[in-house]
Design an enzyme around this catalytic site. Structure first.
Site: not given
Length: 199
Positions: A18, A21, A85, A190
């Site tokens: 993730s 992202k 997320s 993140k």
């Protein structure tokens, strides 16, 4: 300063999960700054986005619990990506901006070139595991620094500890970045995890 104090295997391409992202978020921030969208723009959850998200969620993927044909404010999708997320949020954004996730991936690949992310191979908008979806840690650092530098007005989203899009669905409200709770100076960016990619 951008000065490297220590590095190990910095250019090795690994599954970013993730963390990739951040690339999707950068693209969205760029489009908002260019005036193409606003935080109040409404995006529709299409059949493909809904179908893909359902399949991901069945395999323990993270979600903001979007439903087919639902209209969602872009700001909520941004928070859904950064805090929850949400895989569903990334696909909805990809399809509404570019018509399909494949088209959006082509735009993300062009963005990698523009930002100098020379050790990245992007195959989807969410970071869902794909053996060819890879980024180096150095590229993730470059991307993170550019988000902080280019979009300070949006940086506060990364420090949000929770976001609950649907009041009755509390299963995924906390930010996956646990450093926000245990480290007073932490403010972003993140985390990422897939079974095959690891943490």
């Amino acid at each position: 300063s951008g000065k490297i104090l220590y590095e190990k295997n910095a250019d090795v391409m690994v599954p970013p999960s993730s963390m990739s992202k951040l690339l999707t978020v950068y693209k969205v921030f760029e489009l908002i700054k260019d005036g193409k969208y606003s935080l109040d723009s409404e995006f529709v959850v299409g059949p493909e986005a809904w179908k893909k998200a359902k399949a991901m969620n069945a395999n323990s993927g993270s979600t903001m619990f979007l439903e087919y044909n639902e209209k969602v404010r872009l700001e909520d999708l941004i928070r859904g990506i950064i805090v929850n997320s949400g895989n569903d949020a990334t696909i909805v954004i990809a399809e509404n901006i570019s018509g399909s996730e494949d088209n959006f991936v082509r735009e993300l690949t062009a963005l990698c070139e523009k930002l100098g992310l020379n050790n990245s191979s992007i195959k989807n908008a969410s970071g869902w595991y794909d053996k060819n979806h890879l980024m180096s840690t150095k590229d993730l650092v470059i991307l993170s620094r550019r988000i902080i530098k280019d979009f300070p007005e949006f940086y506060h989203y990364f420090g949000e500890k929770e976001f609950l899009y649907k009041k009755d669905l509390t299963g995924n409200k906390d930010n996956r970045n646990k450093l926000l709770w245990i480290m007073p100076s932490a403010d972003g960016l993140k985390t990422g995890h897939t079974t095959k990619g690891g943490y």
